[in-house]
Design a protein around this motif. Structure first.
Motif, PDB file in Angstrom:
ATOM      1  N   ILE A  67       0.822  -1.208   0.000  1.00 37.85           N
ATOM      2  CA  ILE A  67       0.000   0.000   0.000  1.00 37.85           C
ATOM      3  C   ILE A  67       0.858   1.261   0.000  1.00 37.85           C
ATOM      4  O   ILE A  67       0.550   2.240  -0.685  1.00 37.85           O
ATOM      5  N   GLU A  68       1.946   1.244   0.716  1.00 43.67           N
ATOM      6  CA  GLU A  68       2.831   2.408   0.788  1.00 43.67           C
ATOM      7  C   GLU A  68       3.386   2.751  -0.590  1.00 43.67           C
ATOM      8  O   GLU A  68       3.442   3.921  -0.977  1.00 43.67           O
ATOM      9  N   LEU A  69       3.786   1.731  -1.355  1.00 41.17           N
ATOM     10  CA  LEU A  69       4.340   1.953  -2.689  1.00 41.17           C
ATOM     11  C   LEU A  69       3.309   2.541  -3.641  1.00 41.17           C
ATOM     12  O   LEU A  69       3.637   3.384  -4.479  1.00 41.17           O
ATOM     13  N   ASN A  70       2.059   2.130  -3.510  1.00 39.33           N
ATOM     14  CA  ASN A  70       1.020   2.501  -4.479  1.00 39.33           C
ATOM     15  C   ASN A  70       0.111   3.639  -4.033  1.00 39.33           C
ATOM     16  O   ASN A  70      -0.826   3.992  -4.748  1.00 39.33           O
ATOM     17  N   LYS A 101      -3.217  -6.476   6.134  1.00 41.96           N
ATOM     18  CA  LYS A 101      -2.676  -5.130   5.886  1.00 41.96           C
ATOM     19  C   LYS A 101      -3.403  -4.055   6.689  1.00 41.96           C
ATOM     20  O   LYS A 101      -3.464  -2.886   6.280  1.00 41.96           O
ATOM     21  N   GLU A 102      -3.941  -4.422   7.835  1.00 41.58           N
ATOM     22  CA  GLU A 102      -4.707  -3.482   8.658  1.00 41.58           C
ATOM     23  C   GLU A 102      -3.870  -2.280   9.095  1.00 41.58           C
ATOM     24  O   GLU A 102      -4.348  -1.138   9.072  1.00 41.58           O
ATOM     25  N   VAL A 103      -2.622  -2.513   9.475  1.00 42.44           N
ATOM     26  CA  VAL A 103      -1.764  -1.416   9.943  1.00 42.44           C
ATOM     27  C   VAL A 103      -1.531  -0.412   8.831  1.00 42.44           C
ATOM     28  O   VAL A 103      -1.645   0.807   9.022  1.00 42.44           O
ATOM     29  N   GLU A 104      -1.186  -0.911   7.623  1.00 42.42           N
ATOM     30  CA  GLU A 104      -0.939  -0.022   6.479  1.00 42.42           C
ATOM     31  C   GLU A 104      -2.197   0.744   6.085  1.00 42.42           C
ATOM     32  O   GLU A 104      -2.135   1.923   5.735  1.00 42.42           O
ATOM     33  N   VAL A 105      -3.340   0.074   6.133  1.00 45.11           N
ATOM     34  CA  VAL A 105      -4.606   0.727   5.783  1.00 45.11           C
ATOM     35  C   VAL A 105      -4.950   1.817   6.799  1.00 45.11           C
ATOM     36  O   VAL A 105      -5.416   2.904   6.421  1.00 45.11           O
ATOM     37  N   THR A 106      -4.723   1.543   8.055  1.00 43.48           N
ATOM     38  CA  THR A 106      -4.967   2.554   9.093  1.00 43.48           C
ATOM     39  C   THR A 106      -4.129   3.799   8.840  1.00 43.48           C
ATOM     40  O   THR A 106      -4.613   4.932   8.966  1.00 43.48           O
ATOM     41  N   ALA A 107      -2.870   3.589   8.454  1.00 46.03           N
ATOM     42  CA  ALA A 107      -1.986   4.725   8.161  1.00 46.03           C
ATOM     43  C   ALA A 107      -2.474   5.494   6.931  1.00 46.03           C
ATOM     44  O   ALA A 107      -2.461   6.731   6.915  1.00 46.03           O
ATOM     45  N   LEU A 108      -2.918   4.760   5.905  1.00 46.58           N
ATOM     46  CA  LEU A 108      -3.433   5.407   4.690  1.00 46.58           C
ATOM     47  C   LEU A 108      -4.683   6.226   4.996  1.00 46.58           C
ATOM     48  O   LEU A 108      -4.805   7.378   4.557  1.00 46.58           O
ATOM     49  N   LYS A 110      -5.535   7.555   7.770  1.00 43.13           N
ATOM     50  CA  LYS A 110      -5.149   8.716   8.577  1.00 43.13           C
ATOM     51  C   LYS A 110      -4.620   9.838   7.686  1.00 43.13           C
ATOM     52  O   LYS A 110      -4.953  11.015   7.888  1.00 43.13           O
ATOM     53  N   GLU A 111      -3.821   9.479   6.683  1.00 41.69           N
ATOM     54  CA  GLU A 111      -3.267  10.491   5.773  1.00 41.69           C
ATOM     55  C   GLU A 111      -4.358  11.125   4.916  1.00 41.69           C
ATOM     56  O   GLU A 111      -4.403  12.344   4.745  1.00 41.69           O
ATOM     57  N   ILE A 112      -5.238  10.301   4.375  1.00 42.05           N
ATOM     58  CA  ILE A 112      -6.308  10.827   3.513  1.00 42.05           C
ATOM     59  C   ILE A 112      -7.286  11.681   4.316  1.00 42.05           C
ATOM     60  O   ILE A 112      -7.763  12.724   3.851  1.00 42.05           O
ATOM     61  N   SER A 113      -7.578  11.251   5.539  1.00 39.60           N
ATOM     62  CA  SER A 113      -8.594  11.943   6.345  1.00 39.60           C
ATOM     63  C   SER A 113      -8.123  13.280   6.901  1.00 39.60           C
ATOM     64  O   SER A 113      -8.928  14.034   7.469  1.00 39.60           O
ATOM     65  N   ALA A 114      -6.842  13.595   6.734  1.00 35.49           N
ATOM     66  CA  ALA A 114      -6.326  14.862   7.257  1.00 35.49           C
ATOM     67  C   ALA A 114      -7.078  16.055   6.659  1.00 35.49           C
ATOM     68  O   ALA A 114      -7.286  17.073   7.333  1.00 35.49           O
ATOM     69  N   ASN A 122     -15.042   3.484   1.839  1.00 40.60           N
ATOM     70  CA  ASN A 122     -15.333   2.227   2.529  1.00 40.60           C
ATOM     71  C   ASN A 122     -14.184   1.247   2.310  1.00 40.60           C
ATOM     72  O   ASN A 122     -13.949   0.806   1.173  1.00 40.60           O
ATOM     73  N   PHE A 123     -13.466   0.928   3.382  1.00 36.64           N
ATOM     74  CA  PHE A 123     -12.348  -0.006   3.297  1.00 36.64           C
ATOM     75  C   PHE A 123     -12.827  -1.398   3.716  1.00 36.64           C
ATOM     76  O   PHE A 123     -13.367  -1.570   4.807  1.00 36.64           O
ATOM     77  N   VAL A 124     -12.626  -2.357   2.828  1.00 35.42           N
ATOM     78  CA  VAL A 124     -13.135  -3.711   3.044  1.00 35.42           C
ATOM     79  C   VAL A 124     -11.981  -4.709   3.034  1.00 35.42           C
ATOM     80  O   VAL A 124     -11.267  -4.843   2.032  1.00 35.42           O
ATOM     81  N   ALA A 125     -11.802  -5.411   4.162  1.00 32.67           N
ATOM     82  CA  ALA A 125     -10.763  -6.438   4.261  1.00 32.67           C
ATOM     83  C   ALA A 125     -11.290  -7.761   3.698  1.00 32.67           C
ATOM     84  O   ALA A 125     -12.450  -8.119   3.894  1.00 32.67           O
ATOM     85  N   ALA A 126     -10.419  -8.458   2.974  1.00 32.53           N
ATOM     86  CA  ALA A 126     -10.814  -9.739   2.384  1.00 32.53           C
ATOM     87  C   ALA A 126      -9.599 -10.651   2.311  1.00 32.53           C
ATOM     88  O   ALA A 126      -8.456 -10.185   2.311  1.00 32.53           O
ATOM     89  N   ASN A 127      -9.855 -11.951   2.247  1.00 26.96           N
ATOM     90  CA  ASN A 127      -8.727 -12.851   2.067  1.00 26.96           C
ATOM     91  C   ASN A 127      -8.349 -12.918   0.582  1.00 26.96           C
ATOM     92  O   ASN A 127      -9.068 -12.401  -0.275  1.00 26.96           O
TER      93      ASN A 127
END
Length: 221
Positions: A67-70, A101-108, A110-114, A122-127
């Protein structure tokens, strides 16, 4: 009859606009609808029951393993698309990511919501299997590498994938299934316009439905 400058000016000021109006006013659906390129995409509710494509206009993206790269593309999507349509009814962005990837998504987030109201993100976790099944149901000419693609996808209220059947930039069959979020120009020139076309399509259908009801009422049906 001699064509004078005065007659030309009068034509441009009065006659030409009238002709344009008459052309535009003939027919109830005198506009180009956005093509359906894939029918019956698997609904997101099969992954997360509280979310659905039905009765929404959804922009779907796949966040992938890195996620960080993209993340630059997700910021483009937020700035050029989300902020333009956040006030539109039934609009939403569905961002699908791997469950680990919950940690990376949380960081993303946070950055977008600034500087953004995240109400319609809507962020949806899936296998891994769920992500691949959903992506495959889009039946696109794109690849999903490491559960990521730079393309985002426009899904209508019935769960159909919308796009373009004739796209000058497409190298495969001239079809456009998804929009490159890494390209600000493509988001502006294509996705933004196509979302507006889709909204107008629904508006025109709603307007025609009400007009038909009024007509039926007048004749006592």
């Amino acid at each position: 009859m001699k064509i004078t400058e005065k007659r030309v000016v009068l034509f441009l000021l009065f006659i030409f606009p009238l002709i344009c109006f008459l052309i535009l006013s003939t027919g109830k659906n005198n506009f180009t609808k956005l093509p359906v390129v894939t029918e019956n995409v698997i609904d997101i509710s099969l992954i997360k029951s509280s979310k659905t494509f039905k009765d929404h206009i959804s922009v779907v993206c796949f966040l992938g393993d890195n996620i960080e790269l993209n993340k630059g593309g997700f910021f483009n999507l937020n700035e050029k698309i989300y902020k333009n349509f956040i006030k539109y009814k039934q609009f939403q962005i569905i961002a699908i990511y791997p469950k680990d990837k919950e940690v990376e998504v949380t960081a993303l987030k946070k950055e977008i919501s600034a500087f953004t109201d995240m109400a319609k993100w809507n962020f949806v976790a899936a296998n891994k299997e769920e992500i691949k099944i959903l992506f495959d149901s889009l039946k696109t000419n794109e690849n999903l590498a490491n559960l990521y693609t730079s393309k985002v996808f426009l899904i209508d209220k019935k769960g159909n994938l919308r796009g373009r059947t004739i796209d000058k930039d497409s190298t495969i069959d001239g079809k456009l299934f998804g929009y490159n979020m890494q390209s600000v120009a493509e988001l502006n020139a294509k996705l933004k316009d196509d979302i507006k076309v889709l909204y107008y399509e629904y508006y025109a259908a709603f307007k025609n439905k009400n007009e038909n009801k009024a007509d039926r009422k007048e004749v006592g049906l």
